[in-house]
Design a protein around this motif. Structure first.
Motif, PDB file in Angstrom:
ATOM      1  N   GLU A   1     -11.646   9.873  -3.154  1.00  0.00           N
ATOM      2  CA  GLU A   1     -11.623   8.726  -4.064  1.00  0.00           C
ATOM      3  C   GLU A   1     -10.343   7.918  -3.885  1.00  0.00           C
ATOM      4  O   GLU A   1     -10.359   6.677  -3.854  1.00  0.00           O
ATOM      5  N   LEU A   2      -9.211   8.594  -3.770  1.00  0.00           N
ATOM      6  CA  LEU A   2      -7.933   7.903  -3.588  1.00  0.00           C
ATOM      7  C   LEU A   2      -7.895   7.157  -2.260  1.00  0.00           C
ATOM      8  O   LEU A   2      -7.395   6.026  -2.178  1.00  0.00           O
ATOM      9  N   ILE A   3      -8.420   7.765  -1.205  1.00  0.00           N
ATOM     10  CA  ILE A   3      -8.450   7.103   0.103  1.00  0.00           C
ATOM     11  C   ILE A   3      -9.279   5.830   0.045  1.00  0.00           C
ATOM     12  O   ILE A   3      -8.880   4.777   0.556  1.00  0.00           O
ATOM     13  N   ILE A   4     -10.450   5.902  -0.618  1.00  0.00           N
ATOM     14  CA  ILE A   4     -11.334   4.737  -0.710  1.00  0.00           C
ATOM     15  C   ILE A   4     -10.658   3.612  -1.492  1.00  0.00           C
ATOM     16  O   ILE A   4     -10.672   2.446  -1.089  1.00  0.00           O
ATOM     17  N   VAL A   5     -10.038   3.956  -2.614  1.00  0.00           N
ATOM     18  CA  VAL A   5      -9.432   2.937  -3.477  1.00  0.00           C
ATOM     19  C   VAL A   5      -8.201   2.311  -2.830  1.00  0.00           C
ATOM     20  O   VAL A   5      -7.994   1.089  -2.899  1.00  0.00           O
ATOM     21  N   LEU A   6      -7.382   3.112  -2.157  1.00  0.00           N
ATOM     22  CA  LEU A   6      -6.097   2.633  -1.678  1.00  0.00           C
ATOM     23  C   LEU A   6      -6.116   2.112  -0.240  1.00  0.00           C
ATOM     24  O   LEU A   6      -5.330   1.226   0.104  1.00  0.00           O
ATOM     25  N   LEU A   7      -7.010   2.613   0.608  1.00  0.00           N
ATOM     26  CA  LEU A   7      -6.925   2.312   2.042  1.00  0.00           C
ATOM     27  C   LEU A   7      -8.095   1.516   2.597  1.00  0.00           C
ATOM     28  O   LEU A   7      -7.913   0.726   3.523  1.00  0.00           O
ATOM     29  N   VAL A   8      -9.297   1.718   2.085  1.00  0.00           N
ATOM     30  CA  VAL A   8     -10.465   1.066   2.665  1.00  0.00           C
ATOM     31  C   VAL A   8     -10.559  -0.367   2.152  1.00  0.00           C
ATOM     32  O   VAL A   8     -10.598  -0.613   0.950  1.00  0.00           O
ATOM     33  N   VAL A   9     -10.578  -1.322   3.095  1.00  0.00           N
ATOM     34  CA  VAL A   9     -10.658  -2.740   2.760  1.00  0.00           C
ATOM     35  C   VAL A   9     -12.107  -3.192   2.855  1.00  0.00           C
ATOM     36  O   VAL A   9     -12.816  -2.846   3.800  1.00  0.00           O
TER      37      VAL A   9
END
Length: 271
Positions: free
Chosen positions: A79-87
């Motif tokens: 969830e953190l990766i999706i929110v913070l890194l995926v554009v």
């Protein structure tokens, strides 16, 4: 049961797979799409490999509670990766007319796809409309068979002549999905770059090897034969990746062009 109901109501991992496939299709060219979708599916298989392997280890040395805690932590990290890194690959536009021009099935008032909109998109008149419907039905049937196959295989190995303990089934899945992942990462790129086979040929190869694996599984009397059939059947990974690529290529290319004119340029992956 409540947890399973909530999980299923929100689409389970199928929604994540759908979103990732959509992202790849949106940011790839027709020439590279099959290879990139194959890589995406390979990452899925590697994940199943690690999950099945760790499940066997936890069954031998750990507990169910510790296994569920690990799954919880991994999902929070995702969830953190999706929110913070995926554009976002496509940004929304204020011009509803452009959106309607590019994709007539989209409800411009809500900018969303309902069930009726999805069915309308599937039944929209196209030069190869029958093939598009056939591919959607084929993917559905393949998924039904895959789910049933896993249940039947588990029942098979729990009884004579195999009598596997619980962790052996996890090890079998680890071998099967690891081989499919390696196949999609190593063999599929070589095939697409040097031999350039049609997507339909890749699907037929995958189906043939899957049939051979199932025949060996049905006739096997030894454990090593089941593991050997899992290695041989790794080419079944071609089926889904090539079929998804074929499906995306059947959509009118002009729709993609119009859509790109309505939206700003696509953003690359963050470095």
């Amino acid at each position: 049961m409540v947890g399973a109901t909530v999980y299923g109501f929100f689409g389970k991992s199928t929604v994540m797979t759908m979103a990732c496939s959509s992202y790849v299709a949106d940011t790839s060219s027709r020439e590279d799409r099959t290879e990139l979708l194959g890589r995406l599916l390979a990452m899925n298989f590697f994940g199943i490999f690690l999950g099945s392997l760790f499940t066997g280890v936890f069954q031998s040395f750990g507990s169910v509670h510790s296994m569920l805690i690990v799954i919880l932590v991994v999902n929070l990290v995702l969830e953190l990766i999706i929110v913070l890194l995926v554009v976002e690959s496509v940004e929304s536009s204020d011009d509803a007319g452009c959106l309607q021009l590019a994709c007539p099935c989209v409800n411009t008032a809500t900018r969303s796809l309902s069930v009726r909109d999805s069915i309308g998109f599937l039944l929209q008149r196209r030069p190869q409309q029958l093939m598009l419907v056939f591919l959607f039905v084929s993917l559905c049937v393949n998924q039904i068979c895959k789910q049933g196959e896993q249940d039947v295989l588990l029942l098979l190995v729990e009884h004579a002549p195999f009598n596997w303990p619980g962790q052996y089934y996890g090890y079998y899945l680890s071998v099967y999905y690891a081989c499919m992942g390696l196949n999609l990462v190593l063999i599929l790129p070589l095939l697409t770059r040097f031999m350039k086979p049609r997507d339909s040929v890749l699907v037929m190869v995958g189906l043939l090897m899957k049939i051979i694996r199932l025949v060996i599984t049905s006739l096997a009397q030894k454990t090593w034969l089941l593991f050997a059939s899992a290695v041989l059947g790794c080419f079944a990974g071609f089926i889904v990746s090539a079929t998804k690529s074929m499906t995306s290529k059947l959509v009118d290319e002009a729709e993609i062009v119009r859509l790109s004119r309505c939206y700003p340029a696509r953003k690359p992956w963050p470095t």
